[in-house]
Motif scaffolding. Structure first.
Motif, PDB file in Angstrom:
ATOM      1  N   THR A  98       0.889  -1.253   0.018  1.00  0.00           N
ATOM      2  CA  THR A  98       0.145   0.068   0.057  1.00  0.00           C
ATOM      3  C   THR A  98       1.004   1.218   0.005  1.00  0.00           C
ATOM      4  OG1 THR A  98      -0.179  -0.247   2.365  1.00  0.00           O
ATOM      5  CG2 THR A  98      -1.915  -1.137   1.097  1.00  0.00           C
TER       6      THR A  98
ATOM      7  N   ILE B 298       2.705   2.791  -2.291  1.00  0.00           N
ATOM      8  CA  ILE B 298       2.365   3.864  -3.469  1.00  0.00           C
ATOM      9  C   ILE B 298       1.047   4.413  -3.347  1.00  0.00           C
ATOM     10  CG2 ILE B 298       2.150   3.926  -5.934  1.00  0.00           C
ATOM     11  CD1 ILE B 298       4.047   1.354  -5.983  1.00  0.00           C
ATOM     12  N   PRO B 299      -0.151   3.898  -2.972  1.00  0.00           N
ATOM     13  CA  PRO B 299      -1.242   4.699  -3.104  1.00  0.00           C
ATOM     14  C   PRO B 299      -1.203   5.409  -1.727  1.00  0.00           C
ATOM     15  CG  PRO B 299      -1.617   2.342  -2.602  1.00  0.00           C
ATOM     16  CD  PRO B 299      -0.351   2.357  -3.301  1.00  0.00           C
TER      17      PRO B 299
ATOM     18  N   ILE C  44      -1.879   9.726  -1.463  1.00  0.00           N
ATOM     19  CA  ILE C  44      -2.831   9.885  -0.765  1.00  0.00           C
ATOM     20  C   ILE C  44      -2.197  11.143   0.039  1.00  0.00           C
ATOM     21  CG2 ILE C  44      -4.237   9.563   1.180  1.00  0.00           C
ATOM     22  CD1 ILE C  44      -4.579   6.699  -0.134  1.00  0.00           C
TER      23      ILE C  44
ATOM     24  N   PHE D 122      -8.530   1.692   1.522  1.00  0.00           N
ATOM     25  CA  PHE D 122      -8.704   2.334   0.423  1.00  0.00           C
ATOM     26  C   PHE D 122      -7.399   2.193  -0.224  1.00  0.00           C
ATOM     27  CE2 PHE D 122      -7.889   6.557  -1.343  1.00  0.00           C
ATOM     28  CZ  PHE D 122      -8.884   6.539  -2.489  1.00  0.00           C
ATOM     29  N   PRO D 123      -6.185   2.530   0.315  1.00  0.00           N
ATOM     30  CA  PRO D 123      -5.006   2.121  -0.288  1.00  0.00           C
ATOM     31  C   PRO D 123      -4.718   0.950  -1.063  1.00  0.00           C
ATOM     32  CG  PRO D 123      -4.750   3.177   1.848  1.00  0.00           C
ATOM     33  CD  PRO D 123      -6.048   2.747   1.615  1.00  0.00           C
ATOM     34  N   PHE D 124      -5.197   0.069  -0.529  1.00  0.00           N
ATOM     35  CA  PHE D 124      -5.216  -1.285  -1.089  1.00  0.00           C
ATOM     36  C   PHE D 124      -5.970  -1.591  -2.423  1.00  0.00           C
ATOM     37  CE2 PHE D 124      -6.572  -5.896  -1.780  1.00  0.00           C
ATOM     38  CZ  PHE D 124      -5.302  -6.192  -2.147  1.00  0.00           C
TER      39      PHE D 124
ATOM     40  N   PHE E 282      -6.908   1.274  -4.051  1.00  0.00           N
ATOM     41  CA  PHE E 282      -6.587   2.374  -4.759  1.00  0.00           C
ATOM     42  C   PHE E 282      -5.329   1.715  -5.556  1.00  0.00           C
ATOM     43  CE2 PHE E 282      -4.556   6.741  -4.959  1.00  0.00           C
ATOM     44  CZ  PHE E 282      -5.116   6.756  -5.966  1.00  0.00           C
ATOM     45  N   SER E 283      -4.417   0.853  -5.037  1.00  0.00           N
ATOM     46  CA  SER E 283      -3.316   0.418  -5.662  1.00  0.00           C
ATOM     47  C   SER E 283      -3.547  -0.808  -6.936  1.00  0.00           C
ATOM     48  CB  SER E 283      -2.367  -0.399  -4.704  1.00  0.00           C
ATOM     49  OG  SER E 283      -2.816  -1.734  -4.254  1.00  0.00           O
TER      50      SER E 283
ATOM     51  N   ILE F 103      -4.204   1.827  -9.617  1.00  0.00           N
ATOM     52  CA  ILE F 103      -3.277   2.408 -10.217  1.00  0.00           C
ATOM     53  C   ILE F 103      -2.551   1.609 -11.026  1.00  0.00           C
ATOM     54  CG2 ILE F 103      -0.954   3.466  -9.616  1.00  0.00           C
ATOM     55  CD1 ILE F 103      -2.172   4.110  -6.853  1.00  0.00           C
TER      56      ILE F 103
ATOM     57  N   MET G 288       4.500   4.794 -11.240  1.00  0.00           N
ATOM     58  CA  MET G 288       3.523   4.405 -10.076  1.00  0.00           C
ATOM     59  C   MET G 288       2.740   2.984 -10.569  1.00  0.00           C
ATOM     60  SD  MET G 288       4.219   6.089  -7.738  1.00  0.00           S
ATOM     61  CE  MET G 288       5.220   7.448  -7.078  1.00  0.00           C
TER      62      MET G 288
ATOM     63  N   ALA H   7       4.944   0.115 -10.737  1.00  0.00           N
ATOM     64  CA  ALA H   7       5.478  -0.280  -9.409  1.00  0.00           C
ATOM     65  C   ALA H   7       4.220  -0.967  -8.589  1.00  0.00           C
ATOM     66  CB  ALA H   7       6.008   0.919  -8.542  1.00  0.00           C
ATOM     67  N   SER H   8       2.986  -0.519  -8.839  1.00  0.00           N
ATOM     68  CA  SER H   8       1.829  -0.949  -8.127  1.00  0.00           C
ATOM     69  C   SER H   8       1.581  -2.479  -8.726  1.00  0.00           C
ATOM     70  CB  SER H   8       0.666  -0.262  -8.438  1.00  0.00           C
ATOM     71  OG  SER H   8       0.871   1.049  -7.882  1.00  0.00           O
TER      72      SER H   8
ATOM     73  N   GLY I 230       3.815  -4.636  -6.634  1.00  0.00           N
ATOM     74  CA  GLY I 230       3.050  -4.711  -5.338  1.00  0.00           C
ATOM     75  C   GLY I 230       1.865  -5.672  -5.443  1.00  0.00           C
TER      76      GLY I 230
END
Lengths: 279, 293
Positions: free
Chosen positions: A127, A129-130, A134, B29-31, B33-34, B37, B261, B264-265, B268
């Motif tokens: 997580t 990168i996101p 953010i 949310f970041p998960f 979102f990744s 991306i 990004m 790289a995502s 990830g």
């Protein structure tokens, strides 16, 4: 086997045990001793006598150079701000959430617990990168926001506190009710005194994790005035390669607080034997 | 619902709300979102964001550096898991008895665990240094030539593995100690009465009964090892010639050095899937528990 032979065998076993235990202890501890010794050496001494465990001559000049070269005080302050505020935050949020999930009969509690627990499965590397995008969107990069807010909750802390509260007897609710306490008062004055060991575990675990954290502050801070000790130390390796006494001085300073905390509270680190009865 | 029930419901939600809010903002949310991306061509340098379908994944599966990173990550994980588990078991067997000396040795064996991975890496860059490091000093003392521990492509990864075993063994020792203490006394007493040798008792009784701890250690060490980053960042920066390029370092480089990004995502997400598979295997293996009865 005669008793004499048995006794002799036991003596040999004790001797072997000591030899093995000491050899492994030396392998584990010698790097630390070299680190400390080299940090007090002059550069010529460090190059001429890499093996010597005492500095000759003993000097503090590398520490003086270190403080002049790197804003170590600032790095220390940034690390302390992150670790102290994060530990306090985790203490509060984990206690509230752990207590609610363990003792309150609200409908979504099982779902909440598994959602929080499930996030332990997502590694921060995935997580990162996101999260960076953010934080950038919020304008938090290179500010104290990024060193504090993300550390305020720990799923592991919620898990520990939930376990601690769930094994307490039913009578505690009744006691709190008889005293006419609201939920928050009851939690504070009736429940918390019964979970102090778990609270201490959460404090030690959280403080260590934040103090030693590297990837997050590395990505979220680019300006050296926001660096933590870990990021500052990592950059020294590139900026002044080969100057071992000063690098070891920095390494020792970064390590020292953790070593002190560990030696003071080692039984909380090694929870394995606390639960097996050794105090 | 009674008023009392409504109040309980609201109190519960209020108490968990900080944790839930954090999980939403910093994890869930970041998960998601990744994943978003990873299906875009997303460059921070030119500030261009364009939907790209599975192109990132397609590139990834044709990218020799990705395969190199994958291979190195698994070599590191295998070496680290094996080394840490064996050392941890040796430590635990040495200090399992409750003597005063044992307790002191436990503290010493645990020391490397409490220092940061950056401090440990910094320290080992010094130890490994071929012109001024203590390891070189030991080699010279024994009349051996200096060794390029971190700057030879053949030795760099094993050197990082050795340092990581030093750093981690004490941590897993604690798990083995708990496991050893959970074995009922009767088994070893019975073996001793039957006149079994110490070696036989270890292989036939201790080790099989320790299986749950061994599985736990192997899986935990595996999951941690697959995420290796800081050692590589400080000690080798992925080099020499890619010999220590690992998945998370590749992700870091693509995202925060090259600012790609989206690509790289995708790295990830692949990392996440690998960790998920390892965890699933964990649950499957751990559920076949040993029965002491």
């Amino acid at each position: 086997m005669t008793d004499g032979a048995r006794l002799q065998g036991a003596r040999w076993r004790t001797l072997y045990w000591w030899i093995l235990a000491v050899v492994f202890a030396a392998g584990t501890a010698l790097p630390f001793i070299w680190m400390v010794a080299t940090s007090f050496k002059t550069e010529p001494d460090a190059f001429a006598h890499p093996l010597s465990l005492v500095a000759h001559p003993f000097t503090l000049v590398e520490y003086a150079k270190l403080v002049a070269l790197e804003p170590f005080g600032l790095y220390f302050l940034n690390s302390a701000v992150a670790a102290v505020s994060g530990t306090l935050g985790v203490l509060i949020t984990s206690t509230l959430a752990g207590y609610a999930v363990a003792r309150l009969r609200f409908r979504s509690r099982t779902v909440v617990f598994f959602v929080v627990l499930g996030t332990m499965m997502i590694p921060t590397q995935v997580t990162m990168i996101p999260s960076f995008l953010i934080m950038r969107f919020l304008g938090w990069i290179n500010t104290y926001w990024v060193l504090t807010v993300p550390y305020l909750v720990s799923p592991f802390g919620v898990f520990i506190m939930r376990q601690a509260f769930s094994v307490l007897p039913r009578e505690l609710e009744e006691a709190a009710e008889i005293d006419g306490c609201g939920r928050l008062r009851g939690l504070w004055s009736v429940f918390l005194p019964n979970v102090t060991t778990s609270l201490a575990t959460v404090v030690i675990f959280t403080f260590t994790a934040i103090w030693n954290d590297f990837f997050w502050p590395l990505v979220m801070t680019s300006s050296s005035r926001m660096w933590t000790l870990q990021v500052g130390l990592a950059s020294m390796q590139n900026q002044i390669p080969g100057r071992w006494p000063i690098i070891m001085a920095g390494t020792f300073l970064v390590t020292l607080p953790m070593l002190v905390i560990f030696l003071m509270f080692q039984r909380y680190f090694v929870q394995g034997y606390v639960s097996s009865g050794l105090k | 619902m009674t008023r009392r029930r409504v109040k309980e419901e609201l109190t519960g939600l209020a108490f968990v709300s900080p944790a839930l809010l954090w999980v939403a903002l910093f994890m869930a949310f970041p998960f998601l979102f990744s994943i978003f991306i990873s299906v875009h061509s997303w460059s921070l340098l030119s500030s261009t964001i364009r939907y790209d379908g599975l192109a990132n994944y397609d590139h990834l599966f044709h990218d020799p550096t990705f395969y190199l990173a994958l291979k190195n990550t698994f070599v590191f994980a295998a070496g680290n898991v094996l080394g840490s588990a064996v050392m941890a078991l040796v430590f635990a067997l040495l200090v399992v008895r409750e003597t005063r000396a044992s307790v002191y040795f436990r503290v010493i064996y645990y020391l490397p665990v409490v220092i940061s991975i950056i401090a440990a890496s910094s320290l080992w860059v010094y130890l490994y240094n071929p012109s001024a490091g203590p390891i070189d000093g030991l080699l010279n003392l024994a009349g051996l030539p200096s060794v390029q521990w971190l700057s030879s492509p053949r030795l760099a990864l094993p050197s990082i593995i050795l340092m990581s075993v030093w750093k981690n063994a004490g941590y897993y020792m604690v798990i083995f100690l708990a496991g050893l203490k959970a074995i009922p006394r009767g088994y070893h007493e019975a073996a001793s009465i039957d006149g079994a040798s110490a070696a036989k008792t270890f292989w036939r009784i201790t080790l099989p009964l320790l299986k749950p701890s061994i599985m736990l250690v192997v899986i935990m060490a595996m999951i941690n090892a697959i995420q290796v980053f800081a050692q590589v960042y400080v000690m080798t920066a992925g080099g020499p010639v890619g010999s220590t390029m690992v998945l998370v370092y590749y992700l870091f480089q693509e995202a925060f050095v090259n600012f790609r990004m989206g690509y790289a995502s995708a790295v990830g997400i692949v990392l996440f899937v690998i960790l998920l598979l390892v965890s699933l295997v964990e649950f499957k293996l751990l559920s076949t528990d040993v029965d002491y009865a």
